[in-house]
Design an enzyme around this catalytic site. Structure first.
Site, short mmCIF file in Angstrom:
data_model
loop_
_atom_site.label_atom_id
_atom_site.label_comp_id
_atom_site.label_asym_id
_atom_site.label_seq_id
_atom_site.Cartn_x
_atom_site.Cartn_y
_atom_site.Cartn_z
N ARG A 47 0.91 -0.93 0.09
CA ARG A 47 0.18 0.02 -0.12
C ARG A 47 1.10 1.10 0.11
O ARG A 47 2.18 1.19 0.28
CB ARG A 47 -1.18 0.01 1.33
CG ARG A 47 -2.91 -1.34 1.17
CD ARG A 47 -3.34 -0.51 0.40
NE ARG A 47 -4.47 -1.12 0.24
CZ ARG A 47 -4.21 -2.74 -0.58
NH1 ARG A 47 -3.29 -2.49 -1.70
NH2 ARG A 47 -5.90 -3.04 -0.07
N GLU A 85 -3.12 7.46 -4.88
CA GLU A 85 -3.86 7.03 -6.22
C GLU A 85 -4.84 7.83 -6.14
O GLU A 85 -5.95 7.70 -6.36
CB GLU A 85 -3.59 5.48 -6.05
CG GLU A 85 -2.86 5.20 -4.76
CD GLU A 85 -2.71 3.19 -5.46
OE1 GLU A 85 -3.65 2.77 -5.36
OE2 GLU A 85 -1.91 2.52 -5.28
N HIS A 97 -1.69 0.99 -10.31
CA HIS A 97 -2.13 -0.95 -8.96
C HIS A 97 -2.90 -1.64 -9.75
O HIS A 97 -3.97 -2.40 -9.59
CB HIS A 97 -3.42 -0.16 -8.16
CG HIS A 97 -3.52 -0.64 -6.76
ND1 HIS A 97 -3.79 0.27 -5.61
CD2 HIS A 97 -3.43 -2.41 -6.92
CE1 HIS A 97 -3.74 -1.11 -4.41
NE2 HIS A 97 -3.63 -2.03 -4.84
C1 8YV Z 1 -6.91 -4.68 -6.10
C2 8YV Z 1 -5.42 -4.65 -3.90
O1 8YV Z 1 -6.35 -3.73 -6.74
O2 8YV Z 1 -6.65 -7.07 -2.79
C3 8YV Z 1 -6.34 -5.78 -3.20
O3 8YV Z 1 -5.39 -5.81 -1.33
O4 8YV Z 1 -5.02 -4.25 -3.53
C4 8YV Z 1 -5.95 -4.86 -5.19
O5 8YV Z 1 -6.21 -6.59 -5.57
C5 8YV Z 1 -8.29 -4.38 -5.54
O6 8YV Z 1 -8.60 -4.54 -4.37
C6 8YV Z 1 -9.49 -4.08 -6.56
O7 8YV Z 1 -9.80 -3.31 -6.69
#
Ligand code: 8YV
Length: 317
Positions: A237, A266, A284
């Protein structure tokens, strides 16, 4: 709003989801799209009491105020493994169940980390620009950094961290890791001091969850310890890194380069990073393959179905 049978539980969608998943949810449940409401307050006053479930993602998250304003909310189902954007304590206070999508995305996120690592080490993205811009006709591309024999320090040896360790081990790199506890069942060296791990690492790869506990874990001191030949890779993150300190460490040559899939704000990326050839930037996309996103969508839907059939979740947080 989508309406199915009068008995179908009503769900609030915080933001758009993968189209096929959204369509599946909207044709099974009564749903409301929060992001389309002109005035969210009026919208919630009108529909809030019907809402039993929230569907969100690691990116959209869910704020405490919203959780507290929905009197009949029972469950929050999230598409994504990270839940730092969901106010977990507000949900727990109200006895609201929460699920995420662990396990199914480890391989693809680890592949992304490794792709960034090999890219910054060998300058693949920069070399691509070099060829496209016609510079090969006039000059030589600078030499890169060999992976074999180098040390990869992994910050957070959870499932994703372990999948990264497996990949870098296959490239004959040494693995050491930092985390809250030493793990007895892994063949990698534990380093209880983050700065010490950074100073021993050629590549420092971040695979910890976001949230308060890891906020700005990577600060100017850790970057200084990583040193002028060290690379930072972040697929965790943006909040884990003090981004201003990272920009200044890169500007001053305190570290050699960085591979970044996540950012503090982001989709905003600090302008100086856009101008650096020793930095690889991706939007991302960690889990972003057809196969993995489908598996995440299936697990999200399965959690919803299970919850509204028998009050269980397959992957509770
Ligand atoms: C996805 C992520 O981009 O799973 C996560 O925590 O950061 C990523 O797999 C996101 O959740 C999709 O919206």
């Amino acid at each position: 709003m989508s309406e199915t049978t009068p008995q179908a539980p009503a769900l609030l969608l915080i933001g758009p989801l993968m189209p096929a998943l959204q369509q599946r949810i909207e044709s099974t449940y009564t749903t409301y799209r929060l992001w389309e409401a002109d005035d969210q307050k009026t919208f919630l006053n009108t529909h809030g009491d019907q809402i039993q479930g929230i569907v969100t993602s690691g990116i959209h998250g869910c704020k405490g105020n919203l959780i507290r304003s929905l009197n009949n909310l029972k469950v929050i189902v999230s598409f994504g493994v990270g839940y730092d954007a969901i106010d977990i304590s507000a949900a727990r206070d109200r006895g609201v169940a929460i699920s995420n999508t662990p396990g199914v995305l480890d391989d693809c996120v680890a592949d992304t980390a490794f792709a960034l690592l090999i890219d910054v080490a060998r300058g693949i993205s920069a070399a691509d620009r070099f060829v496209r811009n016609g510079r090969w006709l006039k000059e030589k591309f600078p030499l890169g950094c060999k992976l074999g024999g180098k040390t990869c320090g992994i910050v957070g040896l959870g499932n994703i961290g372990k999948a990264i360790a497996k990949r870098v081990s296959a490239f004959d790199m040494n693995v050491a890791y930092y985390g809250r506890h030493q793990q007895s069942d892994v063949p990698y060296r534990y380093e209880p001091d983050l700065k010490a791990l950074a100073s021993q690492s050629d590549f420092l790869v971040l695979a910890v969850p976001g949230g308060n506990a890891t906020h700005h874990l990577i600060n100017a001191d850790v970057l200084k310890a990583l040193g002028k030949n060290g690379f930072l890779i972040n697929i965790a993150r943006g909040s884990v890194v003090d981004e201003a300190a990272l920009v200044s460490a890169l500007q001053q040559g305190i570290i050699a380069g960085a591979g970044l899939d996540v950012f503090a704000h982001e989709p905003e990326v600090p302008q100086p990073l856009l101008e650096m050839d020793n930095v690889v930037l991706t939007p991302h996309l960690g889990s972003g393959t057809h196969e993995t996103r489908q598996a995440m969508a299936d697990l999200t839907f399965e959690n919803l179905t299970l919850y509204f059939t028998n009050g269980q979740l397959k992957t509770p947080v």
